[in-house]
Write an enzyme that holds these catalytic residues in place. Structure first.
Site, PDB file in Angstrom:
ATOM      1  N   GLY A 226      93.828 107.132 -40.493  1.00 54.77           N
ATOM      2  CA  GLY A 226      92.935 107.771 -41.455  1.00 54.77           C
ATOM      3  C   GLY A 226      91.842 106.846 -41.963  1.00 54.77           C
ATOM      4  O   GLY A 226      91.942 105.618 -41.890  1.00 54.77           O
TER       5      GLY A 226
ATOM      6  N   VAL B 259      90.822 106.124 -44.983  1.00 53.00           N
ATOM      7  CA  VAL B 259      91.130 105.261 -46.127  1.00 53.00           C
ATOM      8  C   VAL B 259      92.506 104.617 -45.984  1.00 53.00           C
ATOM      9  O   VAL B 259      93.098 104.164 -46.955  1.00 53.00           O
ATOM     10  CB  VAL B 259      91.023 106.032 -47.462  1.00 53.00           C
ATOM     11  CG1 VAL B 259      89.576 106.348 -47.781  1.00 53.00           C
ATOM     12  CG2 VAL B 259      91.863 107.297 -47.448  1.00 53.00           C
ATOM     13  N   CYS B 260      93.005 104.568 -44.745  1.00 52.44           N
ATOM     14  CA  CYS B 260      94.280 103.902 -44.474  1.00 52.44           C
ATOM     15  C   CYS B 260      94.001 102.575 -43.790  1.00 52.44           C
ATOM     16  O   CYS B 260      93.188 102.507 -42.864  1.00 52.44           O
ATOM     17  CB  CYS B 260      95.162 104.775 -43.584  1.00 52.44           C
ATOM     18  SG  CYS B 260      96.819 104.097 -43.365  1.00 52.44           S
ATOM     19  N   ILE B 261      94.654 101.516 -44.253  1.00 52.68           N
ATOM     20  CA  ILE B 261      94.447 100.193 -43.662  1.00 52.68           C
ATOM     21  C   ILE B 261      95.757  99.617 -43.128  1.00 52.68           C
ATOM     22  O   ILE B 261      95.901  98.406 -42.984  1.00 52.68           O
ATOM     23  CB  ILE B 261      93.795  99.229 -44.681  1.00 52.68           C
ATOM     24  CG1 ILE B 261      94.596  99.181 -45.990  1.00 52.68           C
ATOM     25  CG2 ILE B 261      92.352  99.636 -44.958  1.00 52.68           C
ATOM     26  CD1 ILE B 261      94.083  98.144 -46.982  1.00 52.68           C
ATOM     27  N   THR B 262      96.698 100.511 -42.795  1.00 54.74           N
ATOM     28  CA  THR B 262      97.986 100.072 -42.257  1.00 54.74           C
ATOM     29  C   THR B 262      97.799  99.183 -41.036  1.00 54.74           C
ATOM     30  O   THR B 262      98.447  98.140 -40.896  1.00 54.74           O
ATOM     31  CB  THR B 262      98.855 101.286 -41.894  1.00 54.74           C
ATOM     32  OG1 THR B 262      99.151 102.023 -43.085  1.00 54.74           O
ATOM     33  CG2 THR B 262     100.154 100.864 -41.239  1.00 54.74           C
TER      34      THR B 262
END
Length: 325
Positions: free
Chosen positions: A171, A173-176
């Site tokens: 996604g 805004v996901c920084i996994t």
């Protein structure tokens, strides 16, 4: 395994059999209900709230209410049932969530859909929650996730999940992928294709959708439903703060694993961005509908099944040639 993502794929047109794209039917069945589109706004606090959920249900769209106001979920289910609308909630896997399932069962309140919403869904804790929901609320349609492997899909389906959510960290805004080194970021569409090879139940593609064409690509590679965050963020109705800079309105959009959601900078795997405020949500949904109808017409059919059968080419990051909307 060769991998690719949305921007690397172009679907190949087939002979058109309709006189107008308006003849094409983009509706989809999930569980016991048919919905207007195979898309669902992400169950995130800056994407959906109770008002938006109610409006989506009234208009025939699927929704999943987020789990970040846990004390409101019982009343929300009651309200939706009183209004004759589908009820669709999210749960986690902590002890309090088991208490919620008990309370729903005691009051004979079975949500139509329950989504077990965990970043790393291929976990014993998720399997245990699936078992518990199926024991206490057997009529509920259980969506579990998120996973990114065939093994994850198999285990959650075998545990009793009615649908599985695919996507680990792709996604906006996901920084996994940056923080942990793990995930499906950069190969989300391949991960979906891989998982679809073993799935016996519906898959929900979650994350990495940047254009309406990506919805059609998700359908082609095995998704029944497509969860979308960024394209549904920033609308006039969207929850979250609004700011004005140089006369331009922006809306906040943050990840569920961000410090803005958690309230603390601990185990952060999400970030916040500001999006130009768009128009109304209904206009975006209508545009998605029209574009998906066009996709069906290019696929040579009258409904979504046609998209699943088209050929494709891998063109490695070149199909847009710098073009933007």
């Amino acid at each position: 395994m060769k991998v690719f993502d949305y921007e690397d794929i172009q679907l190949i047109p087939a002979k058109c059999i309709v006189r107008s794209r308006t003849e094409c039917d983009p509706t989809v069945v999930l569980g016991e209900h048919r919905f207007k589109l195979p898309v669902v706004p992400a169950n995130m606090q800056t994407i959906i709230n109770e008002e938006i959920a109610e409006k989506l249900a009234e208009d025939g769209y699927f929704y999943i209410m987020h789990r970040f106001e846990p004390e409101r979920r019982m009343d929300f289910v009651k309200k939706m049932k009183d209004k004759g609308l589908i009820s669709s909630i999210s749960v986690g896997v902590k002890d309090d969530e088991y208490a919620l399932i008990d309370q729903l069962a005691e009051e004979n309140l079975t949500p139509d859909y329950i989504t077990i919403d965990v970043a790393h869904g291929h976990a014993q804790s998720v399997i245990d929650m699936i078992h518990y929901i199926k024991e206490k609320l057997p009529a509920a349609f259980v969506i579990a996730g998120n996973v990114g492997t065939q093994e994850g899909v198999r285990e959650l389906e075998n545990a009793g999940a009615d649908a599985t959510k695919v996507g680990i960290g792709p996604g906006k805004v996901c920084i996994t992928k940056i923080k942990t080194g793990f995930g499906t970021g950069g190969w989300q569409l391949s991960a979906l294709r891989w998982c679809a090879k073993v799935a016996r139940k519906p898959l929900i593609a979650d994350g990495g959708i940047r254009t309406h064409g990506d919805i059609a690509k998700s359908i082609r590679f095995g998704a029944t439903m497509v969860m979308i965050g960024s394209l549904f963020a920033g609308h006039i109705e969207s929850p979250g703060e609004t700011k004005v800079e140089d006369g331009v309105k922006y809306k906040e959009y943050f990840g569920s694993a961000s410090q803005y959601q958690k309230g603390e900078a601990k185990n952060v795997e999400g970030k916040k961005i500001w999006i130009h405020q768009r128009g109304h949500l209904r206009d975006t949904l209508q545009a998605m509908r029209e574009d998906l109808q066009s996709s069906i017409s290019y696929a040579g059919g009258r409904d979504l099944e046609a998209i699943r059968k088209v050929d494709y080419v891998i063109v490695k990051n070149s199909i847009f040639n710098g073009d933007v909307l």
